[in-house]
Scaffold this motif. Structure first.
Motif, short mmCIF file in Angstrom:
data_model
loop_
_atom_site.label_atom_id
_atom_site.label_comp_id
_atom_site.label_asym_id
_atom_site.label_seq_id
_atom_site.Cartn_x
_atom_site.Cartn_y
_atom_site.Cartn_z
N VAL A 211 -20.60 44.55 8.55
CA VAL A 211 -19.26 44.37 8.03
C VAL A 211 -18.87 43.42 9.28
CG1 VAL A 211 -16.89 44.96 7.71
CG2 VAL A 211 -18.89 46.33 6.60
N SER A 212 -18.88 43.71 10.46
CA SER A 212 -18.51 43.07 11.33
C SER A 212 -19.08 41.57 11.55
CB SER A 212 -18.43 43.62 12.88
OG SER A 212 -19.90 43.90 13.09
N ALA A 213 -20.41 41.67 11.29
CA ALA A 213 -21.22 40.67 11.47
C ALA A 213 -20.72 39.40 10.39
CB ALA A 213 -22.75 40.66 10.84
N VAL A 214 -20.31 39.80 9.06
CA VAL A 214 -19.60 39.10 8.10
C VAL A 214 -18.41 38.54 8.38
CG1 VAL A 214 -18.81 39.08 5.72
CG2 VAL A 214 -21.04 39.99 6.25
N LEU A 215 -17.34 39.47 8.94
CA LEU A 215 -15.95 39.11 9.38
C LEU A 215 -16.03 38.15 10.59
CD1 LEU A 215 -14.09 42.48 8.82
CD2 LEU A 215 -14.28 40.64 7.40
N VAL A 216 -16.90 38.47 11.44
CA VAL A 216 -16.86 37.67 12.76
C VAL A 216 -17.38 36.20 12.39
CG1 VAL A 216 -18.01 37.22 15.01
CG2 VAL A 216 -17.09 39.34 14.40
N SER A 217 -18.49 36.17 11.40
CA SER A 217 -18.91 34.78 11.15
C SER A 217 -17.89 34.07 10.22
CB SER A 217 -20.13 35.04 10.02
OG SER A 217 -21.40 35.59 10.72
N LEU A 218 -17.32 34.83 9.32
CA LEU A 218 -16.12 34.06 8.94
C LEU A 218 -15.00 33.46 9.47
CD1 LEU A 218 -15.86 36.49 5.63
CD2 LEU A 218 -16.87 34.20 5.67
N ARG A 219 -14.57 34.31 10.58
CA ARG A 219 -13.38 33.90 11.30
C ARG A 219 -13.90 32.91 12.31
NH1 ARG A 219 -9.60 34.01 9.35
NH2 ARG A 219 -8.34 33.85 11.59
N ALA A 220 -15.23 32.84 12.91
CA ALA A 220 -15.81 31.81 13.79
C ALA A 220 -15.68 30.48 12.96
CB ALA A 220 -17.12 32.10 14.08
N ARG A 221 -16.40 30.63 11.75
CA ARG A 221 -16.32 29.27 10.75
C ARG A 221 -14.84 28.78 10.57
NH1 ARG A 221 -18.98 30.47 5.18
NH2 ARG A 221 -20.69 31.03 6.46
N HIS A 222 -13.90 29.61 10.28
CA HIS A 222 -12.60 29.33 10.17
C HIS A 222 -11.83 28.45 11.34
CE1 HIS A 222 -8.13 29.56 9.28
NE2 HIS A 222 -8.22 30.11 10.49
N HIS A 223 -12.28 29.20 12.55
CA HIS A 223 -11.62 28.50 13.92
C HIS A 223 -12.36 27.23 14.31
CE1 HIS A 223 -8.76 31.57 15.02
NE2 HIS A 223 -9.76 32.46 14.84
N ARG A 224 -13.83 27.05 13.78
CA ARG A 224 -14.45 25.96 13.84
C ARG A 224 -13.86 24.72 13.15
NH1 ARG A 224 -19.29 29.13 14.00
NH2 ARG A 224 -19.79 28.31 11.94
N ARG A 225 -13.70 25.18 11.73
CA ARG A 225 -13.20 24.32 10.91
C ARG A 225 -11.80 23.78 11.49
NH1 ARG A 225 -13.86 26.96 6.81
NH2 ARG A 225 -11.86 28.03 6.40
N ILE A 226 -10.90 24.58 12.06
CA ILE A 226 -9.40 24.18 12.60
C ILE A 226 -9.87 23.32 13.74
CG2 ILE A 226 -7.56 25.17 13.73
CD1 ILE A 226 -7.79 27.51 12.23
N ALA A 227 -10.74 23.49 14.65
CA ALA A 227 -11.04 22.72 15.75
C ALA A 227 -11.49 21.29 15.34
CB ALA A 227 -12.13 23.50 16.75
N ALA A 228 -12.34 21.29 14.24
CA ALA A 228 -12.74 20.05 13.84
C ALA A 228 -11.86 19.12 13.22
CB ALA A 228 -13.91 20.17 12.65
N THR A 229 -10.78 19.84 12.54
CA THR A 229 -9.56 18.98 11.78
C THR A 229 -8.71 18.38 12.96
OG1 THR A 229 -9.69 20.66 9.98
CG2 THR A 229 -8.00 19.38 10.20
N SER A 230 -8.69 19.39 13.78
CA SER A 230 -7.59 18.90 14.93
C SER A 230 -7.96 17.73 15.85
CB SER A 230 -7.24 20.00 15.93
OG SER A 230 -8.34 20.41 16.75
#
Length: 381
Positions: free
Chosen positions: A358-377
């Motif tokens: 479960v943590s592998a899935v949630l951490v992956s999703l959150r990491a992807r979310h933060h990478r997307r925000i960083a790329a957008t900024s």
């Protein structure tokens, strides 16, 4: 050596060792291997089985390493001020109380109440391993929160071991252990100012003496490692931890995981006990709900910068990977009931694996979310 100091490989090695132990225990060779680790060696009163030498002796070195890290974080790191430690402390409290409540609700009516400390621990090695493998792009504030949470969980586990599992307390032996630990602290500060090989030998002898006296006092012997790690001068302590890290990651923890997982899986009409089901639920579910819920509440009470709910959920899932300390707590809580101990061990392994997935899935999703925000900024002018 570099591989054994990384975050990923030790976690994989630990998991492989546990899987191997479980597989071996359920093959034709299982009974012979289990009997081999039950062989007692050593003179009285140190006539311990090989399994207990691993749990009481080698794990003291692991706890020394953990307490050196605790000392650093409490003085110069992420827990060095009440302000920084407040939110992780509140989240850790929820991550202890909710799993206990779930465990007792399921297991206590059936007579397995002594196992309530088992689902309270978090395995730092596994948590960091999951972060290293799936957390690329997570902001530093999320990593700091996760590290502080895992460290505080370790403190809780250490306190439980020291307070709950002392037997036939011998105050004289405990006093002698305090004396040798104090001498250890003084000598380590002499090394801090001038490194001498002779002083290192003295330190090793004092450490062994402290372990002996703590063992004879009735307090669990791993607490000797905790005391020595906290007492040692910080500079040589960090050097010692660095030197021991490959041995801990490459030998001590895998050996402990292998011996702890030497558990036959019940078959036929034997079934699985409430202790198994209680831990299976309390680790992945109790930790996630407790950490995320208490963290959410703590942020509203404390104010200031906040972590997103998704980050709190990822932290709670990571905290459910109990493994090392939970396995030790299972062995201690049901020391006089082999069947219950085996069921609790299976519960720790299964619950930790669910939390890991479960943590592998949630951490992956959150990491992807933060990478997307960083790329957008970065793209925004």
């Amino acid at each position: 050596m570099r591989l054994l100091r990384s975050d990923r490989f030790p976690a994989v090695l630990l998991l492989a060792a546990a899987a191997l132990g479980l597989i071996v225990a359920n093959t034709a060779a299982g009974p012979a291997v289990i009997d081999a680790f039950a062989v007692h060696i050593g003179p009285a009163p140190f006539d311990l089985s090989l399994t207990h030498w691993v749990q009481d002796g080698l794990l003291a070195i692991f706890f020394f390493s953990v307490s050196v890290e605790l000392q650093y974080e409490l003085t110069r790191g992420e827990l060095g001020s009440a302000r920084r430690a407040a939110l992780p402390a509140i989240a850790a409290t929820g991550g202890v109380l909710v799993p206990i409540a779930i465990y007792l609700a399921i297991a206590a009516p059936a007579g397995f109440a002594p196992g309530w400390p088992i689902p309270t621990a978090t395995d730092i090695a596994f948590a960091l391993g999951v972060l290293a493998m799936f957390g690329r792009g997570l902001p530093s504030r999320v990593r700091v929160f996760l590290l502080a949470l895992a460290i505080l969980d370790d403190i809780v586990g250490i306190v439980f071991i020291a307070v709950l599992f002392a037997t036939d307390l011998n105050l004289w032996m405990l006093l002698l252990g305090i004396v040798t630990a104090t001498a250890f602290a003084i000598v380590s500060r002499m090394i801090d100012t001038r490194i001498r090989r002779g002083l290192v030998v003295v330190l090793i002898l004092l450490a062994i003496a402290t372990w002996v006296f703590v063992f004879l006092s009735g307090v669990h012997a791993t607490i000797a490692g905790v005391v020595l790690g906290l007492a040692m001068a910080q500079s040589p302590a960090l050097v010692a931890r660095h030197a021991l890290e490959p041995w801990i990651n490459g030998l001590i923890l895998p050996l402990f995981a292998f011996t702890a997982a030497l558990v036959p899986i019940p078959g036929g009409g034997e079934g699985l006990s409430p202790a198994f089901w209680a831990i299976l639920v309390a680790l992945p579910v109790g930790k996630l709900v407790g950490v995320a819920g208490a963290g959410w509440l703590g942020q509203r009470l404390l104010g200031g910068p906040r972590l997103a709910t998704g980050d709190l959920l990822a932290a709670g899932a990571l905290a459910g990977i109990g493994f090392t300390v939970s396995l030790l707590l299972a062995a201690l809580a049901f020391a006089d009931d082999a069947a219950a101990r085996d069921q609790a061990t299976l519960g720790v392994l299964a619950g930790s694996m669910i939390a890991l997935a479960v943590s592998a899935v949630l951490v992956s999703l959150r990491a992807r979310h933060h990478r997307r925000i960083a790329a957008t900024s970065q793209e925004t002018p």
